[in-house]
Design an enzyme around this catalytic site. Structure first.
Site, PDB file in Angstrom:
ATOM      1  N   HIS A   1      56.605  -3.719  62.914  1.00 30.60           N
ATOM      2  CA  HIS A   1      56.550  -5.059  63.747  1.00 30.60           C
ATOM      3  C   HIS A   1      55.652  -5.384  64.675  1.00 30.60           C
ATOM      4  O   HIS A   1      55.763  -5.538  65.939  1.00 30.60           O
ATOM      5  CB  HIS A   1      58.264  -5.232  64.423  1.00 30.60           C
ATOM      6  CG  HIS A   1      59.227  -5.310  63.463  1.00 30.60           C
ATOM      7  ND1 HIS A   1      59.527  -6.297  62.404  1.00 30.60           N
ATOM      8  CD2 HIS A   1      60.201  -4.183  63.170  1.00 30.60           C
ATOM      9  CE1 HIS A   1      60.459  -5.838  61.391  1.00 30.60           C
ATOM     10  NE2 HIS A   1      60.849  -4.747  61.937  1.00 30.60           N
TER      11      HIS A   1
ATOM     12  N   HIS B   1      51.494  -7.391  60.860  1.00 30.23           N
ATOM     13  CA  HIS B   1      52.759  -8.020  60.350  1.00 30.23           C
ATOM     14  C   HIS B   1      52.550  -9.501  60.804  1.00 30.23           C
ATOM     15  O   HIS B   1      52.940 -10.280  59.735  1.00 30.23           O
ATOM     16  CB  HIS B   1      53.895  -7.398  60.768  1.00 30.23           C
ATOM     17  CG  HIS B   1      55.246  -7.722  60.508  1.00 30.23           C
ATOM     18  ND1 HIS B   1      55.270  -7.847  58.918  1.00 30.23           N
ATOM     19  CD2 HIS B   1      56.216  -8.308  61.037  1.00 30.23           C
ATOM     20  CE1 HIS B   1      56.656  -8.295  58.910  1.00 30.23           C
ATOM     21  NE2 HIS B   1      56.963  -8.884  60.232  1.00 30.23           N
TER      22      HIS B   1
ATOM     23  N   HIS C   1      57.512 -14.323  65.457  1.00 35.22           N
ATOM     24  CA  HIS C   1      58.746 -13.785  65.117  1.00 35.22           C
ATOM     25  C   HIS C   1      59.294 -12.448  65.757  1.00 35.22           C
ATOM     26  O   HIS C   1      60.200 -12.208  65.811  1.00 35.22           O
ATOM     27  CB  HIS C   1      59.080 -14.199  63.746  1.00 35.22           C
ATOM     28  CG  HIS C   1      58.523 -13.140  62.874  1.00 35.22           C
ATOM     29  ND1 HIS C   1      57.066 -12.946  62.414  1.00 35.22           N
ATOM     30  CD2 HIS C   1      59.062 -12.060  62.379  1.00 35.22           C
ATOM     31  CE1 HIS C   1      56.899 -12.061  61.692  1.00 35.22           C
ATOM     32  NE2 HIS C   1      58.060 -11.280  61.579  1.00 35.22           N
ATOM     33  N   ASP C   2      58.308 -11.740  65.687  1.00 33.46           N
ATOM     34  CA  ASP C   2      58.537 -10.286  66.069  1.00 33.46           C
ATOM     35  C   ASP C   2      58.028  -9.854  67.590  1.00 33.46           C
ATOM     36  O   ASP C   2      57.762  -8.790  67.756  1.00 33.46           O
ATOM     37  CB  ASP C   2      58.250  -9.059  65.130  1.00 33.46           C
ATOM     38  CG  ASP C   2      59.193  -9.059  64.032  1.00 33.46           C
ATOM     39  OD1 ASP C   2      60.191  -9.350  64.254  1.00 33.46           O
ATOM     40  OD2 ASP C   2      58.571  -8.754  62.810  1.00 33.46           O
TER      41      ASP C   2
END
Length: 188
Positions: free
Chosen positions: A134, A138, A174-175
Site C-alpha cells: 500500500h 500502488h 485511497h491508501d
C-alpha cells in the site's frame, strides 16, 4: 448463602447488570458468622479494586494506542519548495511515448519523480509509507488504471469532469498513510 455487591472506587456496583459475589457453605458445615462476613466484605472490596484497576488499565492502553497513532500520523508532511522547483525542471515526455492511455502501460518503467506531477501530488506521495504494497507505486498504478479505463472505455462521457477528477484523486489517495497492516491486525 451470603451475597455482596462488588463495587468500584466510587462505591458504585460494578457491571451493567450489577456485580455480585456469593459464598456457599463453609467447609466445616458451620453457619457463617460475623467474622466470615467481614472477610467476605474485604474480599469483595479487593475484587472491586482489581476489576476497577483492570478496566482503568484497559482504558490507559487504548489511550496510549490512540496517542501513538496521533504522533505517527504524517498527514502534515507537505512538499518543499525545492522539490517543486526540481520537478518543474524535469522534462516530461509526451503521454504517447509512455503509452500512458493504455492498460499495457508499465509504471515500473518510471522513477519516483516521473510519477509525480504537482506540489499536491508530491505531498500525497510523501504521505504514503514505505510499505510492501500500500505504497505510492500502488496508488499511482490504481490511478493510472482509472485513467486508462476512462480513456479507452469512453467512461468520461458518462460522468461530469469533476466526477472524473474525484475518481482519479480518490485512486491516488485511497491508501494514504497506510501502515501496511491487514484488517485482522487493526481489529486486534
Amino acid at each position: 448463602m451470603p451475597a455482596m455487591p462488588i463495587r468500584n472506587r466510587n462505591f458504585q456496583i460494578i457491571g451493567e447488570c450489577g456485580g455480585v459475589a456469593k459464598i456457599i457453605n463453609k467447609l466445616n458445615g458451620q453457619p457463617f458468622d460475623e467474622n466470615d462476613e467481614q472477610l467476605f466484605e474485604a474480599f469483595t472490596i479487593f475484587c472491586g479494586l482489581g476489576i476497577n484497576n483492570t478496566l482503568m488499565y484497559n482504558e490507559l492502553e487504548k489511550a496510549m494506542a490512540r496517542q501513538k497513532v496521533a504522533i505517527e500520523v504524517s498527514y502534515h508532511a507537505t512538499a518543499s519548495g525545492d522539490e517543486v522547483v526540481c520537478l518543474q525542471r524535469e522534462v516530461i515526455p509526451d503521454a504517447s511515448k509512455w503509452n500512458l492511455g493504455s492498460l499495457t502501460f508499465d509504471d515500473f518503467s518510471l522513477t519516483q519523480d516521473q510519477m509525480t506531477l504537482l506540489r499536491c501530488l508530491i505531498t500525497v506521495k510523501r504521505n504514503y509509507r514505505n510499505v510492501t504494497y500500500h505504497n505510492w507505486r500502488h496508488a499511482f498504478n490504481v490511478a493510472h488504471n482509472m485513467f486508462a479505463i476512462m480513456k479507452t472505455c469512453n467512461v468520461m462521457s458518462s460522468f461530469e469532469e469533476v466526477e472524473c477528477l474525484a475518481m482519479f484523486v480518490g485512486c491516488l489517495c485511497h491508501d494514504l498513510d497506510h501502515r501496511g497492516t491487514n484488517n485482522s491486525f487493526q481489529e486486534k
